[in-house]
Write a protein that holds these residues in place. Structure first.
Motif, mmCIF file in Angstrom:
data_model
loop_
_atom_site.group_PDB
_atom_site.id
_atom_site.type_symbol
_atom_site.label_atom_id
_atom_site.label_comp_id
_atom_site.label_asym_id
_atom_site.label_seq_id
_atom_site.Cartn_x
_atom_site.Cartn_y
_atom_site.Cartn_z
ATOM 1 N N ARG A 93 0.837 -1.206 0.000
ATOM 2 C CA ARG A 93 0.000 0.000 0.000
ATOM 3 C C ARG A 93 0.868 1.250 0.000
ATOM 4 N N GLN A 94 1.910 1.229 0.811
ATOM 5 C CA GLN A 94 2.781 2.407 0.903
ATOM 6 C C GLN A 94 3.445 2.708 -0.436
ATOM 7 N N ALA A 95 3.821 1.679 -1.181
ATOM 8 C CA ALA A 95 4.410 1.898 -2.507
ATOM 9 C C ALA A 95 3.397 2.561 -3.442
ATOM 10 N N VAL A 96 2.138 2.170 -3.345
ATOM 11 C CA VAL A 96 1.083 2.778 -4.160
ATOM 12 C C VAL A 96 0.921 4.255 -3.780
ATOM 13 N N VAL A 97 0.805 4.534 -2.489
ATOM 14 C CA VAL A 97 0.624 5.919 -2.029
ATOM 15 C C VAL A 97 1.832 6.763 -2.419
ATOM 16 N N ASP A 98 3.038 6.246 -2.233
ATOM 17 C CA ASP A 98 4.242 6.993 -2.610
ATOM 18 C C ASP A 98 4.262 7.296 -4.105
ATOM 19 N N HIS A 99 3.874 6.322 -4.918
ATOM 20 C CA HIS A 99 3.820 6.530 -6.368
ATOM 21 C C HIS A 99 2.879 7.683 -6.717
ATOM 22 N N TYR A 100 1.654 7.643 -6.169
ATOM 23 C CA TYR A 100 0.696 8.698 -6.497
ATOM 24 C C TYR A 100 1.125 10.044 -5.921
ATOM 25 N N ALA A 101 1.742 10.051 -4.768
ATOM 26 C CA ALA A 101 2.221 11.315 -4.195
ATOM 27 C C ALA A 101 3.218 11.979 -5.151
ATOM 28 N N ARG A 102 4.124 11.211 -5.699
ATOM 29 C CA ARG A 102 5.098 11.762 -6.661
ATOM 30 C C ARG A 102 4.406 12.176 -7.958
ATOM 31 N N THR A 103 3.510 11.333 -8.445
ATOM 32 C CA THR A 103 2.853 11.561 -9.729
ATOM 33 C C THR A 103 1.972 12.807 -9.718
ATOM 34 N N VAL A 104 1.194 12.988 -8.675
ATOM 35 C CA VAL A 104 0.211 14.076 -8.679
ATOM 36 C C VAL A 104 0.768 15.410 -8.217
ATOM 37 N N ALA A 105 1.894 15.417 -7.537
ATOM 38 C CA ALA A 105 2.476 16.678 -7.080
ATOM 39 C C ALA A 105 2.754 17.598 -8.267
ATOM 40 N N ALA A 106 3.244 17.049 -9.354
ATOM 41 C CA ALA A 106 3.548 17.845 -10.540
ATOM 42 C C ALA A 106 2.285 18.386 -11.220
ATOM 43 N N GLN A 107 1.140 17.787 -10.915
ATOM 44 C CA GLN A 107 -0.124 18.218 -11.512
ATOM 45 C C GLN A 107 -0.884 19.200 -10.622
ATOM 46 N N GLY A 108 -0.264 19.613 -9.516
ATOM 47 C CA GLY A 108 -0.881 20.614 -8.655
ATOM 48 C C GLY A 108 -1.780 20.086 -7.551
ATOM 49 N N TRP A 109 -1.799 18.779 -7.339
ATOM 50 C CA TRP A 109 -2.612 18.207 -6.270
ATOM 51 C C TRP A 109 -1.913 18.436 -4.933
ATOM 52 N N ARG A 110 -2.683 18.709 -3.884
ATOM 53 C CA ARG A 110 -2.159 18.900 -2.520
ATOM 54 C C ARG A 110 -2.671 17.774 -1.628
ATOM 55 N N ARG A 111 -1.744 17.140 -0.907
ATOM 56 C CA ARG A 111 -2.106 16.047 -0.002
ATOM 57 C C ARG A 111 -2.923 16.607 1.154
ATOM 58 N N GLU A 112 -3.991 15.923 1.493
ATOM 59 C CA GLU A 112 -4.843 16.319 2.605
ATOM 60 C C GLU A 112 -4.446 15.563 3.856
ATOM 61 N N THR A 113 -4.425 16.247 4.956
ATOM 62 C CA THR A 113 -4.023 15.614 6.214
ATOM 63 C C THR A 113 -5.169 14.862 6.877
ATOM 64 N N ASP A 114 -6.399 15.113 6.454
ATOM 65 C CA ASP A 114 -7.540 14.433 7.077
ATOM 66 C C ASP A 114 -7.964 13.184 6.317
ATOM 67 N N SER A 115 -7.036 12.587 5.574
ATOM 68 C CA SER A 115 -7.339 11.355 4.853
ATOM 69 C C SER A 115 -7.675 10.238 5.833
ATOM 70 N N ARG A 116 -8.509 9.292 5.389
ATOM 71 C CA ARG A 116 -8.821 8.122 6.202
ATOM 72 C C ARG A 116 -7.604 7.217 6.280
ATOM 73 N N ALA A 117 -7.587 6.338 7.258
ATOM 74 C CA ALA A 117 -6.460 5.421 7.444
ATOM 75 C C ALA A 117 -6.329 4.438 6.279
ATOM 76 N N ASP A 118 -7.439 4.092 5.618
ATOM 77 C CA ASP A 118 -7.413 3.117 4.537
ATOM 78 C C ASP A 118 -7.407 3.765 3.154
ATOM 79 N N ALA A 119 -7.038 5.058 3.096
ATOM 80 C CA ALA A 119 -7.030 5.773 1.825
ATOM 81 C C ALA A 119 -6.046 6.939 1.906
#
Length: 173
Positions: A93-119
């Motif tokens: 799961r962590q590899a998936v989240v890390d991948h999307y974190a890198r991928t979407v940062a360049a597209q202007g997405w901001r990580r939300e701190t109130d994400s659920r534990a399973d998402a």
């Protein structure tokens, strides 16, 4: 002709069902999905939906390949328009989240701190529309549940209120 009291009763019989139906639609205050086709098409074209980590594949038993879209208006507030894609992955799961974190940062997405534990969740605004991106690992409610084989299953969703507002559109939901 009918006497006055019969006309009043007849009017009540004819008007009451319409009033009750109108009352039901007032109680159910979900927004409308009417005219959401263009928004669904725009959401389905978001590059993040077709940018999985290397090695991710479509589940073998998934009821369709590629992106699916929908509009839900069964809750109070604006209707929710979304585009979704399901993948299986042999990593963590962590590899998936890390991948999307890198991928979407360049597209202007901001990580939300109130994400659920399973998402994991990100937001951004594009063309005046508040967008929410979620990577969700809880697929047990799907029928049939995607078969991840020897790996994990996850869903990538890009959604927005039909009216484009951020009213109630949060990651903790």
């Amino acid at each position: 002709m009918f006497p006055t009291r019969h006309r009043t009763a007849l009017a009540a019989v004819l008007v009451l069902p319409a009033a009750l139906l109108s009352g039901c639609s007032l109680v159910h205050s979900g927004g409308s999905c009417d005219g959401s086709d263009a928004v669904r098409k725009d959401l389905a074209a978001q590059p993040v939906l077709s940018s999985p980590p290397d090695g991710a594949t479509d589940p073998v038993n998934y009821r369709g390949e590629g992106v699916s879209t929908g509009c839900d208006n069964d809750s109070p507030g604006p209707a929710w328009v979304h585009a979704d894609r399901v993948y299986t992955f042999t990593g963590t799961r962590q590899a998936v989240v890390d991948h999307y974190a890198r991928t979407v940062a360049a597209q202007g997405w901001r990580r939300e701190t109130d994400s659920r534990a399973d998402a994991a969740c990100w937001t951004r605004t594009a063309d005046g529309r508040h967008l929410l991106l979620a990577v969700d690992f809880q697929l047990g409610a799907w029928t049939p549940a995607p078969d991840p084989g020897n790996g994990i299953g996850y869903e990538v969703t890009v959604g927005s209120n039909a009216d484009g507002s951020d009213d109630g559109a949060g990651c903790a939901d």
